[in-house]
Write a protein that holds these residues in place. Sequence first.
Motif, short mmCIF file in Angstrom:
data_model
loop_
_atom_site.label_atom_id
_atom_site.label_comp_id
_atom_site.label_asym_id
_atom_site.label_seq_id
_atom_site.Cartn_x
_atom_site.Cartn_y
_atom_site.Cartn_z
N GLU A 68 0.81 -1.23 0.00
CA GLU A 68 0.00 0.00 0.00
C GLU A 68 0.84 1.27 0.00
O GLU A 68 0.32 2.35 -0.22
N GLY A 69 2.10 1.14 0.35
CA GLY A 69 2.91 2.35 0.41
C GLY A 69 4.05 2.17 1.39
O GLY A 69 4.67 1.11 1.42
N LEU A 70 4.26 3.19 2.20
CA LEU A 70 5.37 3.13 3.15
C LEU A 70 4.84 2.94 4.55
O LEU A 70 3.79 3.47 4.93
N ARG A 71 5.62 2.21 5.33
CA ARG A 71 5.35 2.16 6.76
C ARG A 71 6.63 2.64 7.44
O ARG A 71 7.67 2.00 7.35
N ILE A 72 6.52 3.79 8.05
CA ILE A 72 7.70 4.41 8.65
C ILE A 72 7.64 4.21 10.16
O ILE A 72 6.72 4.68 10.82
N GLY A 73 8.63 3.49 10.70
CA GLY A 73 8.65 3.23 12.14
C GLY A 73 8.74 4.54 12.91
O GLY A 73 9.38 5.50 12.47
N ALA A 74 8.13 4.56 14.07
CA ALA A 74 8.05 5.80 14.85
C ALA A 74 9.42 6.34 15.21
O ALA A 74 9.60 7.54 15.36
N LEU A 75 10.40 5.46 15.36
CA LEU A 75 11.74 5.92 15.78
C LEU A 75 12.60 6.39 14.61
O LEU A 75 13.75 6.76 14.80
N THR A 76 12.06 6.35 13.42
CA THR A 76 12.83 6.80 12.26
C THR A 76 13.24 8.27 12.47
O THR A 76 12.40 9.12 12.75
N THR A 77 14.52 8.52 12.33
CA THR A 77 14.97 9.90 12.55
C THR A 77 14.72 10.73 11.29
O THR A 77 14.54 10.21 10.20
N ILE A 78 14.79 12.02 11.48
CA ILE A 78 14.61 12.93 10.35
C ILE A 78 15.72 12.69 9.32
O ILE A 78 15.49 12.69 8.12
N THR A 131 -1.22 15.90 3.76
CA THR A 131 -1.54 16.00 2.33
C THR A 131 -1.22 14.69 1.62
O THR A 131 -1.80 14.40 0.58
N LEU A 132 -0.33 13.91 2.19
CA LEU A 132 0.01 12.62 1.61
C LEU A 132 -0.92 11.52 2.13
O LEU A 132 -0.67 10.34 1.91
N ALA A 133 -1.97 11.92 2.86
CA ALA A 133 -2.98 10.99 3.37
C ALA A 133 -2.40 9.98 4.34
O ALA A 133 -2.78 8.80 4.36
N ALA A 134 -1.48 10.43 5.17
CA ALA A 134 -0.84 9.51 6.11
C ALA A 134 -1.78 9.15 7.25
O ALA A 134 -2.71 9.89 7.59
N SER A 135 -1.48 8.02 7.85
CA SER A 135 -2.23 7.60 9.03
C SER A 135 -1.23 7.10 10.07
O SER A 135 -0.06 6.86 9.75
N VAL A 136 -1.69 6.98 11.30
CA VAL A 136 -0.79 6.54 12.36
C VAL A 136 -1.32 5.28 13.03
O VAL A 136 -2.52 5.07 13.12
N GLU A 137 -0.35 4.49 13.50
CA GLU A 137 -0.70 3.29 14.27
C GLU A 137 -0.39 3.57 15.73
O GLU A 137 0.70 4.01 16.06
N VAL A 170 4.01 5.32 11.12
CA VAL A 170 3.24 6.22 10.26
C VAL A 170 3.12 5.51 8.93
O VAL A 170 4.11 5.03 8.38
N ARG A 171 1.89 5.44 8.43
CA ARG A 171 1.72 4.82 7.12
C ARG A 171 1.42 5.88 6.08
O ARG A 171 0.57 6.74 6.31
N VAL A 172 2.10 5.79 4.97
CA VAL A 172 1.88 6.76 3.90
C VAL A 172 1.56 5.98 2.64
O VAL A 172 2.39 5.21 2.15
N PRO A 173 0.34 6.14 2.11
CA PRO A 173 -0.01 5.38 0.92
C PRO A 173 0.80 5.82 -0.29
O PRO A 173 1.29 6.95 -0.34
N GLU A 174 0.91 4.94 -1.24
CA GLU A 174 1.59 5.24 -2.49
C GLU A 174 0.84 6.39 -3.19
O GLU A 174 -0.37 6.32 -3.36
N PRO A 175 1.50 7.47 -3.53
CA PRO A 175 0.78 8.55 -4.20
C PRO A 175 0.22 8.08 -5.54
O PRO A 175 0.94 7.43 -6.30
N PRO A 176 -1.04 8.37 -5.82
CA PRO A 176 -1.64 7.92 -7.07
C PRO A 176 -1.05 8.71 -8.24
O PRO A 176 -0.49 9.79 -8.04
#
Lengths: 293, 963
Positions: A68-78, A131-137, A170-176
């Motif tokens: 579905e896109g990216l799953r970025i772990g919460a501890l991912t640094t900037i 704007t990238l329609a992200a969601s959080v777990e 943080v989940r970020v769907p693949e941009p259409p």
Amino acid sequence: MYIDDIELEEAPTLEEAADALARHAPDVRVLAGGTDLLVDLKTGRVAVGHLVSIRRIEALRGIEETSEGLRIGALTTITALLRSPAIQARYAPLLEAAGRMAAPQIRNVATIGGNICGAVPCADLPPILMTLAASVELWSRAGQRHLPLEAFFTGPRQTVRRHDEVLTAVRVPEPPPGFGAAYARFGLREGNAIAVAAVAAGLRLDGAGTAVEARVVLNAVAPLPKVVDAAARELVGRAPDEAAIARAAVAARQAAQPISDLRGSAGFRRDLVEVMARRALAAAARRARESQA
Amino acid sequence: MIELRTLNVNGHDYPVAVEAGETLLDVLREKLRLTGTKKGCNVGDCGACTVLVDGEPMNSCLLLASSLEGKAITTVEGLARDGELTPLQKAFVGEGAIQCGYCTPGMVTTATALLAHTPAPSTDEIKEALSGNMCRCTGYAGILRAVQRCDCYRGEAGGGKAAGPAEAAPETAAPPAGARHENVGVSIPRVDAADKVTGRALYTADIQLPNMVHGKILGSSVAHGRIRRIDVSRALALEGVLAVITGADVPETTYGVSPARYDEHVLARDKVRHVGDEVAAVAAVDERTAEKALALISVDYEELPAVFDPRAAIADGAPQLHDRYPNNLNTLVDHHFGDVEKGFAESFHVREESFTGNHIYQCPMEPHAAIATWDHDGTLVLYTSTQVPHYVQYMMAHTLHLPLGKIRVIRPAVGGGFGGKAETTPLDFCAALLSRKLGRPVKMVYSRAEMFHHGRGRHKQHMRFKLGVDRAGRIQAFVNENYLDGGAYTSFGVATAYYAGSLMPTLYHIPNYRYLGRRVMTNKPACGAMRGHGVPQPRFAFECLLNMVADDLGIDPIEIRRRNAMDPDTITVNELDVGSCEFKATLAAAREKSGWDGKYGKLPPGKGIGVGSGGFVSGAGYCIYRGQVQLSHEKPREPFQKKAIFPHANAVVRVTEDGMAAILMIGAAEIGQGSDTVLVQMCAEGLGVPAARIRIRSEDSDISPLDLGAYSSRVTLMGGHAVARAGEAVVAKMRPYAAALLGCAETEVVARQARMFPRGNEAHSVAWEEVARRYFNDNGPLVGTGCYKPPEGLGGDYKGAAVGTSPAFSFGTSVCELAVDLETGQVRIERFTDFHDCGTPINPRAVHGQVEGAIVMGASETVLEDVQFDEKGRILNPDLHGYLMMTIKDAPEIFSGIVDSYEPRGPYGAKEIGEGSTLPVLGAVAHAIASATGVWIKDLPITPEKILAALRARKASARAGER
Ligand SMILES: Cc1cc2nc3c(=O)[nH]c(=O)nc-3n(C[C@H](O)[C@H](O)[C@H](O)COP(=O)(O)OP(=O)(O)OC[C@H]3O[C@@H](n4cnc5c(N)ncnc54)[C@H](O)[C@@H]3O)c2cc1C
Ligand code: FES
Ligand code: FES
């Protein structure tokens, strides 16, 4: 300027973190990078007796590419965001926000989870993520919740997160196809300055170049990241030309609820919102057109 | 909760007991005694605390030590291997990247990580990588150069022969054969650079004395109030607290800077006059406990109405800060030279404008710190971060009623001052008092916020200027009406109020001049002396007004300056004695080099170019206090005499017994500006040996004779004379021995490059050290002394004529180029072209370093900086994220040039650069913004918000005009 009388627990697993949080609630905070929290503890803005560090929890690390896109772990640094090939390739607008944040020393420590959970009204990542329609777990012993990012914030430094919950990813769907986004930000100096006003914009165009979806999110000019539906309405159903963008920018200006502080008056911030909205939308439209090809 | 952890630092495992809330920075500094890593802000804003964790730079002030087990931590001490500097460290030394050195460990550590990832970084990559490291001294130019040119320092020890500093131009290379001097006019690296780049240099807060305890000061929470009661019992009861003192425990004697107005008590005795005004001090086993104890002191205030604007404070019925200053009028200057009414009547064009300055804080990267300890014989030993060791000694003596001889002031490395460390601080006094009470050394360090509350920054000035010129733009008359916002105490303010007027006529011929200055007290931290003392804001206003007038008359702004420019050997209208003056040369060079003629008035909207000029004294003509060096209570009230009572700079040179080295002793304050280095150079020139043979001891008043310190840009000129004369005195003693060895007349002996020979016969020479040994064999110690007194009779005979006098004056011109985003008001300062008349430079690289630093500081002050207060007088931005200074990403590209000049009153022709370099900057930036936008912003700082508002107002009035 010292952090006194505090206990620190290093939780090796999510379960133990959640238990420790439940045990000490409400006199407790999650410690991720600590770039926000330690400053707050030193300056007395936050006073708690317990910290639960989640830094040893491996499950919270890493950027995963899923179907579905990216799953970025919460501890991912900037810094890790900035260096991620996947983000560079397909989520470049996120880098516009991440790359303007703080300075390298902070970016090497600061986490995406902390930037979101802190819910500081000028945090740079939430608006562009929205704007990238992200969601959080969110995870707790009671189970996992999964919610859209815009449902997460309730006020300045306030969120729907319960004390025993950990933001895990943080989940970020693949941009259409036909989608473009951008972040325009105003800070008082070039290096290491927080946003005085910023706007994230996302646009999706159909084959004819008409906007079918639009999203404008304001930063640092409202108690929480502010989604401006009125701006979107100016755009959807037409080509995002200069005139439409200008109208959307005016809508953004009107929707802003800025305060006056040492970085600028409310009026100045409104002016900035309009300019930033115009710039973000123009860049988003350009990228959207490019991504159609 | 204390736990044992193993931290891997610089390759070694250290077991350390750490508290849960303890930061890596504190563990490194306090427990591992690795003090190379600095604390500049403690909250992530400055980068001075940067270390590498697994190779990545991080702020150690924001890392909890207990969570770093298993990580490889590298501090600045771990960069050099086996005493060999890394190529990058060598580049920092060689490229002039180091001044005070306080930012250096963080800079070099951060840049090390960059180069590990990106061996050949672009300029933008370097700027991005270093954007979290603040430097207040260098303007980042040398730092950028060092990282860019690191490769040139790889290879053999010392960077390889082929390598070396950039632009191996005449100024950096060895002087050509036949040059008049071999040690001056040469850009040798700073004598302290290697210590600073390795973290070895010790600043006051780095010093740890046995059995030492720590102190903290409680500041007032109200802007104006009477103290009803102070209860310290709960603080005293806290475990680890050793002593608490309040106003009842401090001397009754007041202190200050200007002798006529000593109006501060060490701790408030009855009233507090600004938020942060010192009320009590605590000593405890550690700083953490002392800080905790402050929160346990309860002070009961009767709050009084407060006043924050000088124009309101001077009005009848305004709250009174001090009984002794009716209407809060602290200093009134009313000067009238010539006849301005006549001048205006004869003018072709007159323009009058109001300008407002801003509250600027020096913000040196090193916070103020002091350590006091008492010897058993009753001598006070005070380590302090100061620019004026002698005045600290004098003021400690005055306040504590001790002979000056019983006070030993040690000035460790100082991390910048800019005027913010030019007076005795409450830390100095409280450390001394607490130490006396406890019989133990006491260390006290300000936090960044406490520095802001201590204040002593630039006076905010409210200026009304009126300028009359003839048809050709020649100045006929000038009126300068000024309200200076003094804050709650006098500090330097009397001098500031005079300076704000007296230095206006040194740049241009002003035949008729009126200055009305009023320094008014307000319930804010006291303002003091900052780089360019009192002058930058009026100079900004004047330069703006002159540019407006030039535009009004259709005269080019540089041309109008040329027509009015000061000439050499002129007595100004206010009786200042200008000697050498190459102002016109700076105008011509700046015009040419910047491409002015092709740009001014020809750039597209949003692009601007502007010009400003300025100049300063090379050392104040008179000492701040009157009379001789003696406790002030024992001196009769002294009438002012138009001469120096005692030498303002004094030096001793002692040659080691083998003749191979010389120790230069002079109490001049190296605060980052490079005085140790140029003094060594000038002394070497006097001695006839290479600078490398000299070691300077300037830090200890027991060792080094009096120098008045680093203020009024005085050290190069005054200290320079003293050290050169001390060197020459040594040579004079060696002459008979050299003459005997050489078989020539004593008067014929020349000392050069560590040889002595008869004039004109270099081939027939003896080793300098051999002559020195012969002298020692017969006479014992080979010692020479030298001193300098400013010329007698400087200045006029009117009240205040002493302020502004100097043996010599500097001149300079800056051209600024910038871009303004006309939609947001954002200013991007792109380029500066600066030319200075600093006399003959002793160390050109050091001169450029001062200019680069001053340009960035001055530009930053023009567009960014302002201490802001709320309606209760609380500072809203006492930190480095609210008080914004330029980062490396904001800093412009700078060309710094030096015009040929020779000042007969200066040592080897030298004048000054440190303070004068600030003065052209503000006006040049303001002018460039005006030329980019078409609107003049007359109140500082020129923020994007003000630019937008002015653009909008102009649009509105244009529209109104159309109708
Ligand atoms: C000098 C400086 C400059 C800065 N500049 C910027 C900037 O330009 N833009 C910007 O957006 N921010 C900036 N920040 C703020 C900060 O660095 C960021 O917000 C950062 O992303 C916070 O992440 P962290 O991991 O350090 O959070 P922490 O400080 O560890 O945590 C922040 C908050 O979130 C909570 N939290 C953290 N992670 C979780 C989790 N996984 N689950 C539940 N709760 C959690 C903590 O309990 C705390 O309340 C700056 C900070 C400093 C010191
Ligand atoms: S001391 Fe850590 S960033 Fe300033
Ligand atoms: S040299 Fe950078 S702060 Fe002084």
